[in-house]
Design an enzyme around this catalytic site. Sequence first.
Site, short mmCIF file in Angstrom:
data_model
loop_
_atom_site.label_atom_id
_atom_site.label_comp_id
_atom_site.label_asym_id
_atom_site.label_seq_id
_atom_site.Cartn_x
_atom_site.Cartn_y
_atom_site.Cartn_z
CG ASP B 59 -2.02 -0.87 1.22
OD1 ASP B 59 -2.26 -1.48 0.16
OD2 ASP B 59 -2.72 -1.00 2.26
CE1 TYR B 122 3.78 -6.48 3.90
CE2 TYR B 122 3.05 -8.76 3.90
CZ TYR B 122 3.21 -7.54 3.26
OH TYR B 122 2.79 -7.40 1.96
#
Lengths: 257, 257
Positions: B59, B122
């Site tokens: 994103d 992540y």
Amino acid sequence: MADRKNLKMVISYDGSGYSGWQRLGGTQKKKSIQSCIETVLQEVTKLDNLKIAGSGRTDAGVHAKGQVANFHVPSSFLTDKFTLESWKENCNYKLPEDIRILSLEEVENNFHSRYSAIKKTYVYYLDTRETPCVFSRKYSLWVGNKLDVDAMKECSSLFLGEHDFRGFSSEKDMEKDTIRRIYNITFKREKHLLAISITGDGFLYNMVRILVGTLLEVGRGERTLEQVRFALDNPKRKYAGVTVSSCGLFLYKVDYK
Amino acid sequence: MADRKNLKMVISYDGSGYSGWQRLGGTQKKKSIQSCIETVLQEVTKLDNLKIAGSGRTDAGVHAKGQVANFHVPSSFLTDKFTLESWKENCNYKLPEDIRILSLEEVENNFHSRYSAIKKTYVYYLDTRETPCVFSRKYSLWVGNKLDVDAMKECSSLFLGEHDFRGFSSEKDMEKDTIRRIYNITFKREKHLLAISITGDGFLYNMVRILVGTLLEVGRGERTLEQVRFALDNPKRKYAGVTVSSCGLFLYKVDYK
């Protein structure tokens, strides 16, 4: 002076977007750290003429983890309701996100952030990755992984003690007394960063950046220890190393009695 | 396909200034990471139609320490003089300073950065200082030092294994198959930062940010473990926690067979 209080702040800032610590006249487009803090303090206190005194100027682009400044306010400013803690939070809320007051405390009236200082520590970060780290790019100088760190350590011992550092200072803004004492230089690995920490009783203009520049040239095999000794014995700017970029430099700590 | 080579890149980027990984149509003002890299590769190879495939979209504002992408070039592109190493350096020289290719290597022709991936990791960074750290402000979320980290660890164990994470994903861009497996969630202190590392076989849109948002609410005492269990058993977005800011999120690693 009994009706005034002397307040000491420890400040951290990301110097990337500023003209340096000091307010500068003329056509300077970027703001100074000092003027940003003064504007906020004036807003909070409603004292138009409030000025702060920093422990020293940091150049454009230089960062701080522990800059110190002090200023005076009428005693009536501190009340049970408006404590130093709430005042600090109020200022931090109004300051730009790259400047933060870490602590705010009352000190003796004769304390001066600059003249009462006995030691200062600067840290310079070198990025030793093979490829520059994108996250450290504004907070370190990329030098790659081919440095002879042992040679740099050996060289750093030459700087310890009292020397005339005239040659290790910018000729632009030379002070009369160019004798300074360096107490300590340490090298520390922090993952891919090499942190060079330098503690002294004070530093001339650009002195830390020229010391690091000289160390780097030694680490790259471009300068011998003999040449560094010569530069210390013959204090002319041309005999010392380059002035490295401001982006890797942090004013880390100021010590007081 | 024998006359084409398949090249795999590992890329690091500071996502702060970008619209995200993917090239977006319309009135998007910021560039995408992918388009920046493609522009440079097209310049270096003189192949106008060169496209790269990323392991997944990140994103707007999300960073990467180990994004992976691959692309095909005619075999004739690699010569003794123009090696992968010199090619990588050439690209890094032309790329903006917030994107760096960390490695470039030839892989088997059937390798695909997205479809060959078996695991992704992540890391989300929380700034736990009393006062926000100015140097971490773009790379972490400031949450202060009052979190109950033990409660967060206990909660994180609920997410391990296979679950329908439909409730932990943005409703905007829902995939058909919302079952994912989480292998591992670890908490690590790095000075004033708390790093939450999450490894899974894949993640839905916004899933990591919602998992961290849920953990944070537990750490603040705003959500019980019972409520988290309920959100996993009743997969609706409204039962899970908030979507935290993208600035603390890093695509850390993509694993392949």
